[in-house]
Design a protein around this motif. Sequence first.
Motif, short mmCIF file in Angstrom:
data_model
loop_
_atom_site.label_atom_id
_atom_site.label_comp_id
_atom_site.label_asym_id
_atom_site.label_seq_id
_atom_site.Cartn_x
_atom_site.Cartn_y
_atom_site.Cartn_z
N ASN A 28 0.90 -1.50 0.06
CA ASN A 28 -0.03 -0.04 0.03
C ASN A 28 0.85 1.14 0.16
OD1 ASN A 28 -2.26 -1.58 0.04
ND2 ASN A 28 -2.22 -1.65 2.21
N ASN A 29 1.99 1.06 -0.79
CA ASN A 29 2.87 2.34 -0.73
C ASN A 29 3.27 3.26 0.60
OD1 ASN A 29 3.85 2.58 -3.31
ND2 ASN A 29 2.20 4.21 -4.23
N GLN A 30 3.62 2.35 1.52
CA GLN A 30 4.07 2.65 2.80
C GLN A 30 5.23 2.16 3.10
OE1 GLN A 30 0.96 1.99 5.71
NE2 GLN A 30 -0.59 2.73 4.30
N SER A 31 6.27 2.70 4.05
CA SER A 31 7.39 2.05 4.29
C SER A 31 7.98 2.44 5.66
CB SER A 31 8.49 2.28 3.08
OG SER A 31 8.65 3.86 3.03
N LEU A 32 8.89 1.94 6.16
CA LEU A 32 9.67 2.24 7.52
C LEU A 32 11.06 2.72 7.12
CD1 LEU A 32 9.63 2.72 10.63
CD2 LEU A 32 10.43 0.05 10.64
N PHE A 33 11.27 3.91 7.41
CA PHE A 33 12.72 4.47 7.22
C PHE A 33 13.52 4.82 8.49
CE2 PHE A 33 15.18 8.30 6.47
CZ PHE A 33 15.78 8.07 5.34
N ILE A 34 14.70 4.17 8.51
CA ILE A 34 15.36 4.49 9.76
C ILE A 34 16.92 4.80 9.26
CG2 ILE A 34 16.64 3.03 11.45
CD1 ILE A 34 14.55 0.97 11.22
N SER A 35 17.38 6.05 9.98
CA SER A 35 18.60 6.70 9.41
C SER A 35 19.39 6.51 10.77
CB SER A 35 17.93 8.14 9.21
OG SER A 35 19.04 8.91 9.04
N ALA A 36 20.89 6.49 10.59
CA ALA A 36 21.87 6.52 11.45
C ALA A 36 22.54 7.96 11.05
CB ALA A 36 22.52 5.27 11.71
N ASN A 37 23.02 8.68 11.82
CA ASN A 37 23.79 9.71 11.52
C ASN A 37 24.86 10.13 12.33
OD1 ASN A 37 21.88 11.29 9.47
ND2 ASN A 37 20.48 10.94 11.17
N ILE A 38 26.15 10.05 11.81
CA ILE A 38 27.19 10.21 12.61
C ILE A 38 28.11 11.66 12.43
CG2 ILE A 38 29.67 9.38 12.88
CD1 ILE A 38 28.95 6.86 11.57
N PHE A 39 28.41 12.25 13.47
CA PHE A 39 28.81 13.68 13.41
C PHE A 39 27.35 14.46 13.06
CE2 PHE A 39 32.35 11.50 11.72
CZ PHE A 39 33.22 11.15 12.81
N ASP A 40 26.39 14.40 13.67
CA ASP A 40 25.32 15.06 13.41
C ASP A 40 25.52 16.63 14.16
OD1 ASP A 40 22.49 15.51 12.74
OD2 ASP A 40 21.54 14.11 14.23
#
Length: 194
Positions: free
Chosen positions: A55-67
């Motif tokens: 159904n055009n949905q998703s789970l997005f996970i992000s890891a940021n170093i030196f944020d």
Amino acid sequence: MKKLVLSFLLGLLIFTGNAQDDNTEPPKKSEISVNLLDLVVAGTLGVNYERLFDNNQSLFISANIFDTYGYYDVGYIEDNSAFSLRAAYLVYFSKDKDHHGFFFYPQLKLRTGEITVDEYYFFDEVEGQEVNQEFTYDIGGASAGFGIGHKWMFDNKFTLTLNGDIARNLGNFDNDDYLENVEVRFAVNFGYRF
């Protein structure tokens, strides 16, 4: 003879139809991307993973170093120990496109770490030398917000995403008069879908 030719054509049609079904790629379920804008502007290395659902949905996970917090002090950062994790739930609005096009997302972000910046230089006349004053602040905490964006798909495997989001800090900073409670971020993500 007619029956033989018709049987041959019918067999060829069935074989070709089955061969086309065998060549169909299974639907892609994952995407990995890098935020190029944050890397260039703020020196933040952001690696993202998106799990595609029905159904055009998703789970997005992000890891940021030196944020960084927003884009505060990006030209003056001396030391950065900040790390963040962000989770967002993307909802794509296109009925014709599979997980690309215009999208909206709510998000949560957890961040920890400190940033040290050059506050100012001055000349100490008594010592006869330049003195560098540094300022360190903690950007740890949690925030919640939302964002919008658009994703383009190329060759059914490469993606380019432009998005922006706004989030509100859910805690108190040690130095409330320096950082605002609302953070605005932008992203240009280049990704690969598999």
